[in-house]
Every structure is written in structure tokens, then in C-alpha cells.
Write a protein that holds these residues in place. Structure first.
Motif, PDB file in Angstrom:
ATOM      1  N   VAL A 204      -0.772 -73.675-101.300  1.00  0.00           N
ATOM      2  CA  VAL A 204      -1.098 -72.792 -99.917  1.00  0.00           C
ATOM      3  C   VAL A 204       0.200 -72.143 -99.362  1.00  0.00           C
ATOM      4  N   GLY A 205      -0.023 -71.043 -98.671  1.00  0.00           N
ATOM      5  CA  GLY A 205       0.904 -70.400 -98.085  1.00  0.00           C
ATOM      6  C   GLY A 205       0.589 -69.879 -96.546  1.00  0.00           C
ATOM      7  N   LEU A 206       1.400 -69.518 -95.894  1.00  0.00           N
ATOM      8  CA  LEU A 206       0.930 -69.209 -94.441  1.00  0.00           C
ATOM      9  C   LEU A 206       0.496 -67.777 -94.154  1.00  0.00           C
ATOM     10  N   PHE A 207      -0.239 -67.577 -93.546  1.00  0.00           N
ATOM     11  CA  PHE A 207      -0.615 -66.144 -93.335  1.00  0.00           C
ATOM     12  C   PHE A 207      -0.502 -66.108 -91.872  1.00  0.00           C
ATOM     13  N   VAL A 208      -0.397 -64.553 -91.343  1.00  0.00           N
ATOM     14  CA  VAL A 208      -0.587 -64.150 -89.833  1.00  0.00           C
ATOM     15  C   VAL A 208      -1.622 -63.289 -89.727  1.00  0.00           C
ATOM     16  N   ALA A 209      -2.559 -63.292 -88.799  1.00  0.00           N
ATOM     17  CA  ALA A 209      -3.816 -62.663 -88.575  1.00  0.00           C
ATOM     18  C   ALA A 209      -3.639 -61.376 -88.284  1.00  0.00           C
ATOM     19  N   GLU A 210      -4.089 -60.120 -88.807  1.00  0.00           N
ATOM     20  CA  GLU A 210      -3.469 -58.767 -88.438  1.00  0.00           C
ATOM     21  C   GLU A 210      -4.001 -58.545 -87.086  1.00  0.00           C
ATOM     22  N   ASN A 211      -5.370 -59.112 -86.646  1.00  0.00           N
ATOM     23  CA  ASN A 211      -5.675 -58.781 -85.223  1.00  0.00           C
ATOM     24  C   ASN A 211      -5.285 -59.779 -84.232  1.00  0.00           C
ATOM     25  N   SER A 212      -4.367 -60.634 -84.576  1.00  0.00           N
ATOM     26  CA  SER A 212      -3.856 -61.509 -83.612  1.00  0.00           C
ATOM     27  C   SER A 212      -3.215 -60.911 -82.480  1.00  0.00           C
ATOM     28  N   GLU A 213      -3.244 -61.491 -81.503  1.00  0.00           N
ATOM     29  CA  GLU A 213      -2.954 -61.101 -79.935  1.00  0.00           C
ATOM     30  C   GLU A 213      -1.605 -61.260 -79.876  1.00  0.00           C
ATOM     31  N   VAL A 214      -1.082 -62.375 -80.619  1.00  0.00           N
ATOM     32  CA  VAL A 214       0.359 -62.692 -80.310  1.00  0.00           C
ATOM     33  C   VAL A 214       1.180 -62.852 -81.548  1.00  0.00           C
ATOM     34  N   LYS A 215       0.963 -61.675 -82.486  1.00  0.00           N
ATOM     35  CA  LYS A 215       1.476 -61.308 -83.801  1.00  0.00           C
ATOM     36  C   LYS A 215       2.889 -61.432 -83.903  1.00  0.00           C
ATOM     37  N   GLU A 216       3.660 -61.294 -82.918  1.00  0.00           N
ATOM     38  CA  GLU A 216       5.054 -61.455 -83.012  1.00  0.00           C
ATOM     39  C   GLU A 216       5.565 -62.737 -82.911  1.00  0.00           C
ATOM     40  N   GLU A 217       4.882 -63.607 -81.953  1.00  0.00           N
ATOM     41  CA  GLU A 217       5.234 -65.005 -81.851  1.00  0.00           C
ATOM     42  C   GLU A 217       4.766 -65.793 -83.106  1.00  0.00           C
ATOM     43  N   ALA A 218       3.783 -65.287 -83.608  1.00  0.00           N
ATOM     44  CA  ALA A 218       2.998 -66.073 -84.727  1.00  0.00           C
ATOM     45  C   ALA A 218       4.014 -65.730 -85.862  1.00  0.00           C
ATOM     46  N   LYS A 219       4.513 -64.510 -86.131  1.00  0.00           N
ATOM     47  CA  LYS A 219       5.557 -64.468 -87.161  1.00  0.00           C
ATOM     48  C   LYS A 219       6.603 -65.204 -87.143  1.00  0.00           C
ATOM     49  N   LEU A 220       7.241 -65.258 -85.712  1.00  0.00           N
ATOM     50  CA  LEU A 220       8.270 -66.093 -85.549  1.00  0.00           C
ATOM     51  C   LEU A 220       8.225 -67.451 -86.039  1.00  0.00           C
ATOM     52  N   PHE A 221       7.011 -67.885 -85.823  1.00  0.00           N
ATOM     53  CA  PHE A 221       6.221 -69.700 -85.986  1.00  0.00           C
ATOM     54  C   PHE A 221       6.300 -69.595 -87.410  1.00  0.00           C
ATOM     55  N   VAL A 222       5.638 -68.921 -88.140  1.00  0.00           N
ATOM     56  CA  VAL A 222       5.681 -68.580 -89.661  1.00  0.00           C
ATOM     57  C   VAL A 222       6.921 -68.721 -90.208  1.00  0.00           C
ATOM     58  N   LYS A 223       7.975 -68.093 -89.815  1.00  0.00           N
ATOM     59  CA  LYS A 223       9.455 -68.248 -90.402  1.00  0.00           C
ATOM     60  C   LYS A 223      10.141 -69.296 -90.275  1.00  0.00           C
ATOM     61  N   TYR A 224       9.923 -69.826 -89.096  1.00  0.00           N
ATOM     62  CA  TYR A 224      10.315 -70.824 -88.582  1.00  0.00           C
ATOM     63  C   TYR A 224       9.820 -72.172 -89.238  1.00  0.00           C
ATOM     64  N   PHE A 225       8.503 -72.133 -89.717  1.00  0.00           N
ATOM     65  CA  PHE A 225       7.801 -73.389 -90.040  1.00  0.00           C
ATOM     66  C   PHE A 225       8.347 -73.420 -91.426  1.00  0.00           C
ATOM     67  N   VAL A 226       8.385 -72.086 -92.263  1.00  0.00           N
ATOM     68  CA  VAL A 226       8.686 -72.387 -93.779  1.00  0.00           C
ATOM     69  C   VAL A 226      10.121 -72.746 -93.963  1.00  0.00           C
ATOM     70  N   GLU A 227      10.894 -72.345 -93.007  1.00  0.00           N
ATOM     71  CA  GLU A 227      12.418 -72.776 -93.155  1.00  0.00           C
ATOM     72  C   GLU A 227      12.293 -74.184 -92.999  1.00  0.00           C
TER      73      GLU A 227
END
Lengths: 304, 461
Positions: free
Chosen positions: B351-374
Motif C-alpha cells: 500500500v501507498g499513501l495518496f492525497v485526495a485531489e479535492n481535499s480542502e486541506v491539501k497542503e496540510e495533507a501533503k505535509l502529513f503524507v511526507k512526514y508520515f513516510v519519513e
């Protein structure tokens, strides 16, 4: 005093119920609820069947393509055949349930206990039943094959892995699962027959077999018809044990209409075609119900 | 009379409570969100009041909530679940204005739910996806957000090569891998020793092992082919060892054909194994879990499975120590005259992590995904026995030998062929899986097997 009050209440009730607007007021909430959660989705399913849609992205209208593909899809008709086979077995087993209920409803010792024993499978969840029977059918450690080996069968069947017997192997737990339900219905219906009728027949010298066959069964004919419809429709849309025990396999040998629909929609991401299968399933079930009602219709109900 | 009314009243009460809670669940969670949001706010204000570190500037950031849907329930995947919670806690400490809400579902339910919510365009802000064929419809439907903008360099190169590609469509990356697996053949050293068998180095030796075990009444290989992808692993290895790594890949990406003689020969070899009784009885009706228990109960000698099973053979205390010490693994042997390489593996990212395109908090979600993967990369092997998609430094961590061996193999791999059913689109994958079951059940000839694949693949072109 109390009597008067009750009388007055009834009178009021009559007055209220004769007002069409009030009737509408009472019926409407349930009607709206059933419309939005049952009938609208049915119509939508029929509509989705007209689309090419993976359930995720764009919807493209393709007319009746899915439905015409369905008519030539041999796998769909194979699963339909399996569903009808299950329906046939379910109806045949109704005869056995009726026999058991007739015996139980007679005044025999322990009938209460037996009734409960037969009801237990119905109380188990489908998943538990599936797990149980998967253990029974296990090719090497299963109860069934252990037993067959112990009585000297060299190569006991593979049950769920053998394409030629998997379907029948899976019918057994399905039929077993619903035994209690139908026995309970028949038992209740039989218990409703006035004792005086049975007494009268006995005085006239009817044997227990004759009492059951000529008196009791005709009197519960209405209930029997309902159970036939229930058994057939229930079988046609059957899904759970098959999904858990074999997932329609091996190689589609135990696929039924509902599991085929699920596979198309959720595994192959073809929501349009899956919806078409679902809609067809509904049409088939409706037609069959109508046919059964026609075939079993009698001019007059047998009265007590 | 009174009793009856009481029962009726109670019943109505229950039903209405049920109906209300069921219908109103959405609103209600929102309400609690708000409540928690405000309480967070309060504590922050207190913090700001006490310490004078100059964080006050950040304090004005708007409170946001990220919905995170994953498939590691505490009951089934305890290790993973624990790490997820730890990472989320750390993240929330570091970014106090972001709150992460989890929704946890079991694997199959997760897949179904993901599909249902995406049809109404209500994907969670962050969620899990599988690679290639699985995620393609989501990408085509513009549901996943491209992640290339946060894939800067030290981060990009931390991934094991080839894993990011599995989550890319047309060169654009849509998800970050959390898991990477290869599939070795595990074997029971005790059973091998009992029958005087050595680890096979060539396919002929392997066939000899199978024959000896079968003659002695031991099931040589545990296989649960009701799940079908399990049988697919065997076929994939045979295809790889006979036709080389490109044979199957090129048939699937349409630069080649499935009616390649090597692929037909692989199907023939598969049936040869079946006819030698290489697999446990009734394998087509057994699930992978049932097959696994054959291996764990030492009634079968070998088991071809992904490296996600390693915890069961090393650290899982529920399995007897004696058994765990007895498990080894070997690479699928090479076939004489075949083009395959011993260091070519079947496997791939999970499995991998995705960020939803229509997320209202896309910036924060991307931040979280990167943090999580590291963070995940640092903890997953030791904490949950999961090999992450990012490179692991085996010298610095304490791991069971079996893990180190597998990780080293992973480092030396010449090629990793992604699981066929993941590579293919869902429709073709279903055909493939059904054909695998027919092939193993001797219901389809190798020629039919190849032809059906070719037709399904050609139709999609």
C-alpha cells in the motif's frame, strides 16, 4: 365506565381514519422512507446499467450495450443456472421441513426441544456458519474427510476444490441454515389449526398420515405458498455463504447471480455492467415470483 | 396491558434512537470535531501564554482536520496500528494546528469503501492505495493529487528504486509506497533434514525435492489457491525463470504477446507441478490463510509467499519458537535453458499513501503524507516487521537474521516484477486470476490459458 371510554375511543378512531388527509399524514413518512431507500435506488441501478462507468471516474451513456452483452454472457447464464438450481433444492427441502413440522406439532415428547435444536442454525451469523462448514469440508483435516478416511474411502472428495461437486457441497449448509426458519413458520401455522378439526377427523377414523395429508396440509396451503416464494426469491438473490466459502470458485463453478454482480462491480470495477446484472436479477426474481403466484393460485381458500 | 405498552414504548424508543444516530452520524462527528477544535484552541492559548519562545506568530494558523483512512486495525495489524498512532501524535505535537482523524477498516472493507466514497467524490484527505492497475481508475478520474511538488531530492532518493514508478501514471507520481515485498520460498528445515534434502539450486533439484516429499506423504508445497494470486506467484516465477524478466511484463504492457512460447511453457510447467502432487490436497478450495496454517503446522514443507510473512517466522510469539527457528528461505531456482536470473524477484510495493485531489486541506495533507513516510521508514521494520518503500540501513538496527537476509536480497535484486494482478487493470486481473485457478485445476490447457490472456489484454488496448 371503562367500557364507555373504550367505545368512545373507537368511535373517534373511525372518524379520524375516514379522513383521507389524515391517512396520508400517517402513511407518508413510511412511504417517503421506502421510496428513497428502496425504489429510487432500484431505478438508479437500472439507469447505471445504461452507463459505461468504472464506479470512480466519468460516466458515459452507452444505451442498452450492457444489457445486450448480458444476454450473450455465458458466465452470467451459468450463474443464473446455479441460482435456479439452488432455488429448486430449497423448494424440495421445504417438503422435508413440512414433514418435520407436522411431526413436531403432533403431541410428541420433547417436540419443544427439537424445535429449538432446529432453530439454532438460524441464530448463527452467516460468517460463523461459513467458517464452521469450511472446517467440515477441509480436504485433509475436515470432519467429513476424516470420517470418510476412517471408514476406508481411499480418495475422499475435495469438496470445495472440486468443480463438479462444489456447488452441491455449498448447498448443504445453505439449506441447513434456513431449516429452522421454515420449520418455525410451518410449526406456527400447524399449531393454529383448531384442535377440534383434528379431533373430528380422528373420531371419523382417519389415520395420523391422513390427518396430516388431508386435513393439516390443505389448511396451511396459504403459508406453504408464501414459503415457496420466500425460498425461491431468497435462493435467487443468495450471496453470503458463497462469497465467504468459495468466492464463486473454483473457476466460476459456484458462482451465483449475486456473487457475479458483486465481482463485476467491485472486483472488475465495471459498475455499469454490475448494475445491469443487478437489475436483471431483480427482473428475474419479480418474474419468478409472479409465475409462482399464478401457478399456485386457487379459486378459494380452504376454510376451517 | 401495561406491560405490553411499556415494551412497545421501549421498542419505539430504541428504533428511533437507532434511526437518529444512524442518520445523524455525519453531523455528529462534525459537532465533536468542532468541540475538540475549540478545546485545542484553548490549550494553545494557554501554551502561548506560558512560553515566550516566539511561536506566537504560528499560533494564528487556522485549525484544520485531516481525515486519514487506513487499513491497519489494532486487532489485526497491531504493530502497524501502534506506529500509525505514534506518528500521528508526533505530527500533531509538531503542528499543533493540524488534527488527524483516523478511520480504520479491514482490508476488503477498505477496498469497497474506497470505491464507494470515490463514486460520490468524498475521498478522505489522505488514504491508502495499491499500485499500478488498482490506482489507475482513480488517477484517470482526477481523484488523486499529483505529489511531484513535495518529492524533493533527499526525499525522492530515499525510496528504493522502482517503487515510486509503480505509483506513477505517465511519469507523474500520485502516491508514496509504505511497503515493499519480495516473495521467497520459505521452507521447513526440519522436514528437509528428515528426508535428507538440501536446498535446491536448480529447478531439477527442486523437482527432485518435490518428488521425494510427495513420495513420503508430505505435502511439498502449501498453496491456498482460492485466493488465486497465490497461484499466480508460482506462475510468475516460472514465466520469469523461463522467459526472463521481460516475458510477462512485455505481454502485459502490450509490447509483446501473451502467446509467447515461454509463457505457454511456464503454464505447462505449472500443470506439471500440479500433476506431481506438488501442492497440498484441495488447494483450489483453500484460502491463503488455510494454506499458511498447513505450513505452520508442519504438514507442508514449502510455502511461496511475500516477505510480509516474516514476522510469523521470526518475532511472532504466538508461533512456537521451535518452528520459527526451523524456517529458512531460498530463491526460486533457475531453470536450465531458461533466460531468468536467480536474483530476479516477484514482489512489489504494497500500500501507498495518496492525497485526495479535492481535499480542502491539501497542503496540510501533503505535509502529513511526507512526514508520515519519513517516520514510517525509520520505524516500520523494527516496530511492525514491515519492510518500507524507503531504503533501510540494516547495519544500524537490530533485526532477526531472516530479516537481514531478506533485506540484503532486496538490496541485491536484479529485478522486481510487480505482482501480475496489480500490474493489470482490474478487469484483466480478474481474467488472469480466474485462468490461474483453471490452470491449476487442470480445467484449462496451457494454450487456452495464454489465448484467454491475450484476448483480454488485446481488448483493453
Amino acid at each position: 365506565m371503562l367500557y364507555d371510554f373504550k367505545k368512545k375511543g373507537e368511535h373517534e378512531m373511525d372518524k379520524v381514519m375516514s379522513d383521507k388527509k389524515v391517512i396520508l399524514l400517517y402513511v407518508l413518512p413510511a412511504l417517503i422512507l421506502i421510496m428513497t431507500i428502496v425504489y429510487v435506488p432500484i431505478i438508479l441501478t437500472g439507469y447505471y446499467g445504461l452507463l459505461k462507468w468504472d464506479g470512480i471516474g466519468e460516466k458515459t451513456f452507452i444505451g442498452l450495450d450492457n444489457y445486450s452483452k448480458l444476454l450473450t454472457d455465458s458466465m452470467f447464464w451459468k450463474s443464473t443456472y446455479h441460482s435456479f438450481l439452488l432455488a429448486a433444492f430449497s423448494v424440495i427441502s421445504l417438503g422435508a421441513y413440512l414433514l418435520v413440522s407436522v411431526i413436531l406439532s403432533g403431541k410428541i415428547k420433547g417436540s419443544n426441544l427439537f424445535r429449538k435444536i432446529y432453530l439454532v442454525p438460524m441464530l448463527l451469523s452467516s460468517v460463523a456458519i461459513a467458517q464452521l462448514w469450511m472446517k467440515v469440508y477441509h480436504p485433509t483435516n475436515g470432519v467429513m474427510n476424516r470420517f470418510l478416511l476412517s471408514i476406508g474411502v481411499e480418495n475422499p472428495p475435495l469438496w470445495l476444490a472440486d468443480t463438479s461437486i462444489v456447488l452441491y457441497a455449498i448447498f448443504l449448509p445453505i439449506i441447513w441454515q434456513y431449516a429452522g426458519f421454515y420449520i418455525l413458520i410451518y410449526y406456527a401455522a400447524l399449531k393454529n389449526i383448531p384442535e377440534s378439526l383434528v379431533e373430528a377427523a380422528r373420531i371419523d377414523g382417519a389415520s395420523p398420515w391422513q390427518i396430516a395429508y388431508k386435513i393439516k396440509v390443505p389448511l396451511i396451503a396459504g403459508v406453504i405458498k408464501v414459503t415457496i416464494v420466500l425460498a425461491v426469491v431468497g435462493s435467487l438473490k443468495y450471496f453470503d455463504l458463497i462469497y465467504i466459502m468459495t468466492d464463486g470458485g473454483p473457476n466460476g463453478a459456484s458462482e451465483v447471480m449475486a456473487s457475479y454482480m458483486y465481482k463485476q462491480a467491485f472486483r472488475m470495477n465495471d459498475f455499469g455492467y454490475g448494475s445491469a446484472v443487478g437489475f436483471f436479477l431483480l427482473l428475474i426474481a419479480l418474474t419468478v415470483t409472479w409465475l409462482i403466484r399464478k401457478l399456485t393460485a386457487t379459486k378459494e381458500e380452504v376454510q376451517y | 396491558m401495561f406491560k405490553k405498552t411499556l415494551t412497545m414504548l421501549l421498542l419505539i424508543l430504541f428504533v428511533s434512537i437507532f434511526a437518529l444516530t444512524a442518520c445523524g452520524s455525519d453531523d455528529e462527528t462534525d459537532a465533536t470535531d468542532d468541540a475538540q477544535g475549540t478545546s485545542d484552541n484553548d490549550t494553545e492559548e494557554v501554551d502561548d501564554g506560558t512560553d515566550e519562545d516566539g511561536d506566537d506568530g504560528d499560533g494564528v494558523k487556522e485549525e484544520v482536520t485531516i481525515d486519514f483512512m487506513h487499513l491497519w486495525p489494532a486487532g489485526i495489524s497491531a504493530g502497524q496500528n501502534r506506529i500509525v498512532n505514534e506518528i500521528i501524535d508526533q505530527f500533531q505535537d509538531e503542528y499543533p494546528h493540524i488534527k488527524v482523524e483516523q478511520e480504520v477498516l479491514e482490508n476488503e472493507q477498505y477496498k469497497t469503501k474506497l470505491q464507494v466514497v470515490s463514486s460520490s467524490n468524498q475521498l478522505p484527505d489522505v488514504g491508502m492505495t495499491w499500485a499500478a492497475g488498482f490506482m489507475e481508475p482513480y488517477v484517470q478520474g482526477n481523484l488523486f493529487s499529483p505529489l511531484d511538488d513535495i518529492l524533493d531530492d533527499p526525499f525522492r532518493s530515499s525510496f528504493v528504486s522502482g517503487t515510486l514508478e509503480a505509483y506513477s501514471v505517465d511519469g507523474v507520481n500520485y502516491a508514496f509506497p509504505l511497503e515493499l515485498n519480495i516473495a521467497p520460498i520459505y521452507y521447513n528445515k526440519g522436514i528437509f533434514a528428515e528426508h535428507g534434502l538440501d536446498v535446491p539450486e536448480t529447478y531439477d533439484e527442486f523437482l527432485n525435492v518435490v518428488e521425494t516429499l510427495a513420495d513420503n506423504g508430505v505435502a511439498p508445497i502449501a498453496l491456498g489457491n482460492r485466493d488465486r494470486w497465490t497461484g499466480s506467484l508460482w506462475y510468475m516465477y516460472l514465466a520469469d525463470r523461463i522467459g526472463g524478466e521481460s516475458a510477462l511484463n512485455s505481454a502485459i504492457d502490450r509490447s509483446g504477446s501473451f502467446e509467447n512460447p515461454a509463457l505457454i511453457q511456464a503454464a505447462e510447467e505449472t500443470q506439471k507441478l500440479v500433476n506431481m502432487d506438488a501442492f497440498n490436497r484441495g488447494f483450489n478450495g483453500l484460502s491463503n490463510d488455510e494454506a499458511k496454517s498447513e505450513f505452520l503446522n508442519e504438514t507442508a514443507a514449502m510455502y511461496l509467499m511475500g516477505s510480509w510473512e516474516l514476522p510469523n517466522f521470526t518475532t511472532n510469539e504466538d508461533i512456537p519458537q521451535e518452528f520459527r527457528d526451523n524456517v529458512g528461505f531460498f530463491k526460486f531456482p533457475t531453470i536450465e535453458g531458461g533466460e531468468g536470473d536467480l536474483d530476479s524477484w516477484v514482489g512489489g510495493p504494497g500500500v501507498g499513501l495518496f492525497v485526495a485531489e479535492n481535499s480542502e486541506v491539501k497542503e496540510e495533507a501533503k505535509l502529513f503524507v511526507k512526514y508520515f513516510v519519513e517516520k514510517w521508514g525509520e520505524q516500520s521494520v523494527t516496530g511492525a516487521g514491515v519492510i518500507p518503500g524507503t531504503a533501510v540501513d540494516t547495519s544500524s538496527i537490530d533485526l532477526p537474521q531472516l530479516y537481514i537476509d531478506v533485506l540484503n536480497e532486496l538490496g541485491n535484486a536484479s529485478n522486481i516484477t510487480l505482482f501480475a494482478d496489480v500490474q493489470m487493470s482490474p478487469g484483466v486481473a480478474e481474467v488472469h486470476l480466474n485462468m490461474i485457478q483453471s490452470l491449476f485445476g487442470n480445467d484449462a490447457t496451457p494454450e487456452d490459458f495464454a489465448k484467454t490472456h491475450e484476448e483480454a489484454l488485446a481488448e483493453e488496448e
